[in-house]
Design a protein around this motif. Structure first.
Motif, PDB file in Angstrom:
ATOM      1  N   LYS A 192       3.997  19.245  38.473  1.00  0.00           N
ATOM      2  CA  LYS A 192       4.068  17.855  38.943  1.00  0.00           C
ATOM      3  C   LYS A 192       3.675  17.778  40.420  1.00  0.00           C
ATOM      4  CE  LYS A 192       6.978  13.787  38.506  1.00  0.00           C
ATOM      5  NZ  LYS A 192       8.238  13.236  38.039  1.00  0.00           N
ATOM      6  N   ARG A 200       1.736  20.002  41.970  1.00  0.00           N
ATOM      7  CA  ARG A 200       0.289  20.287  42.010  1.00  0.00           C
ATOM      8  C   ARG A 200      -0.518  19.022  41.690  1.00  0.00           C
ATOM      9  NH1 ARG A 200      -1.583  25.273  41.524  1.00  0.00           N
ATOM     10  NH2 ARG A 200       0.166  25.936  40.234  1.00  0.00           N
ATOM     11  N   ALA A 201      -0.118  18.306  40.658  1.00  0.00           N
ATOM     12  CA  ALA A 201      -0.828  17.081  40.273  1.00  0.00           C
ATOM     13  C   ALA A 201      -0.754  16.030  41.382  1.00  0.00           C
ATOM     14  CB  ALA A 201      -0.251  16.530  38.974  1.00  0.00           C
ATOM     15  N   ALA A 202       0.404  15.905  42.027  1.00  0.00           N
ATOM     16  CA  ALA A 202       0.555  14.939  43.116  1.00  0.00           C
ATOM     17  C   ALA A 202      -0.322  15.321  44.306  1.00  0.00           C
ATOM     18  CB  ALA A 202       2.023  14.845  43.545  1.00  0.00           C
ATOM     19  N   VAL A 257      -3.174  17.019  44.157  1.00  0.00           N
ATOM     20  CA  VAL A 257      -4.550  16.730  43.755  1.00  0.00           C
ATOM     21  C   VAL A 257      -4.804  15.228  43.838  1.00  0.00           C
ATOM     22  CG1 VAL A 257      -6.164  16.727  41.795  1.00  0.00           C
ATOM     23  CG2 VAL A 257      -4.842  18.799  42.350  1.00  0.00           C
ATOM     24  N   GLU A 258      -3.868  14.438  43.319  1.00  0.00           N
ATOM     25  CA  GLU A 258      -4.028  12.974  43.357  1.00  0.00           C
ATOM     26  C   GLU A 258      -4.136  12.465  44.789  1.00  0.00           C
ATOM     27  OE1 GLU A 258      -1.388   9.094  42.233  1.00  0.00           O
ATOM     28  OE2 GLU A 258      -1.401  10.744  40.789  1.00  0.00           O
ATOM     29  N   ALA A 259      -3.442  13.117  45.721  1.00  0.00           N
ATOM     30  CA  ALA A 259      -3.474  12.720  47.130  1.00  0.00           C
ATOM     31  C   ALA A 259      -4.702  13.269  47.851  1.00  0.00           C
ATOM     32  CB  ALA A 259      -2.201  13.190  47.828  1.00  0.00           C
ATOM     33  N   GLY A 260      -5.542  14.028  47.134  1.00  0.00           N
ATOM     34  CA  GLY A 260      -6.737  14.595  47.747  1.00  0.00           C
ATOM     35  C   GLY A 260      -6.476  15.863  48.540  1.00  0.00           C
ATOM     36  N   HIS A 276      -6.549  19.034  47.834  1.00  0.00           N
ATOM     37  CA  HIS A 276      -6.984  20.058  46.881  1.00  0.00           C
ATOM     38  C   HIS A 276      -6.719  21.483  47.376  1.00  0.00           C
ATOM     39  CE1 HIS A 276      -8.782  17.040  44.294  1.00  0.00           C
ATOM     40  NE2 HIS A 276      -9.225  16.464  45.398  1.00  0.00           N
ATOM     41  N   GLY A 328       5.519  14.655  44.548  1.00  0.00           N
ATOM     42  CA  GLY A 328       5.822  14.951  43.147  1.00  0.00           C
ATOM     43  C   GLY A 328       7.185  14.462  42.719  1.00  0.00           C
ATOM     44  N   ILE A 353      -0.056  12.773  53.011  1.00  0.00           N
ATOM     45  CA  ILE A 353       0.287  12.844  51.586  1.00  0.00           C
ATOM     46  C   ILE A 353       1.668  12.279  51.287  1.00  0.00           C
ATOM     47  CG2 ILE A 353      -1.270  14.767  51.136  1.00  0.00           C
ATOM     48  CD1 ILE A 353       1.152  16.648  51.079  1.00  0.00           C
TER      49      ILE A 353
END
Length: 174
Positions: A24, A26-28, A30-33, A35, A124, A164
């Protein structure tokens, strides 16, 4: 017949490469840019439940550890990202934020973030949490934050941490 394994000969247990809370986070990221931060999530051999333990495991200064601490501001949860070299002065912070700051219980932390103490990440969470980021973290090019589990961390910068989290920069002690 083979000899039974002893602690010295028994293979070390494999560390899980994924965990729902870590995924969760990691996904947050990535979503926030973020990477590079998402790709940089690192599993440690042991739980790093204090800034000193995390710094030792990473070979960095304790001030580079971004502790994620949940407090209550007039009864509402807030996340304070503080340098591992600092302790949050709740009276000082409360006066800066215009209210009363108290420590959150483990149940408050879990309810606010969906994560457990020792692994609370800056992102997350199950719902947005107002976030305040210790200005002292800005002294370091790289800071390390928990990634949703007590054995996980990720590298980021002070500027990226502010971005972020949508956080507000503030001192946390006089």
């Amino acid at each position: 017949m083979a000899e039974p394994a002893t602690p010295e000969t028994r293979p070390a247990p494999e560390i899980a490469s994924t965990h729902p809370a870590v995924e969760k986070v990691r996904a947050a990221l990535v979503e926030a840019g973020a990477h590079d931060a998402a790709a940089g999530i690192r599993w440690l051999d042991d739980a790093a439940t204090t800034a000193a333990l995390a710094a030792q495991a990473l070979g960095v200064e304790v001030g580079q550890i971004a502790n994620s601490l949940v407090f209550l501001l007039d009864g509402e949860p807030v996340l304070v990202m503080t340098s591992g070299a600092h302790r949050v002065d709740t009276g000082f912070l409360g006066s800066r934020l215009g209210g009363t700051v108290t420590r959150a219980s483990k149940d408050d932390v879990h309810a606010a973030t969906g994560q457990v103490i020792g692994g609370v990440a800056p992102v997350g969470h199950s719902a947005p949490v107002p976030t305040y980021v210790d200005e002292a973290l800005g002294r370091h090019d790289v800071v390390w934050a928990a990634a949703g589990h007590a054995k996980t961390v990720f590298p980021t910068s002070y500027a990226e941490l502010l971005r972020i989290t949508g956080g507000t920069a503030t001192p946390v002690e006089p």
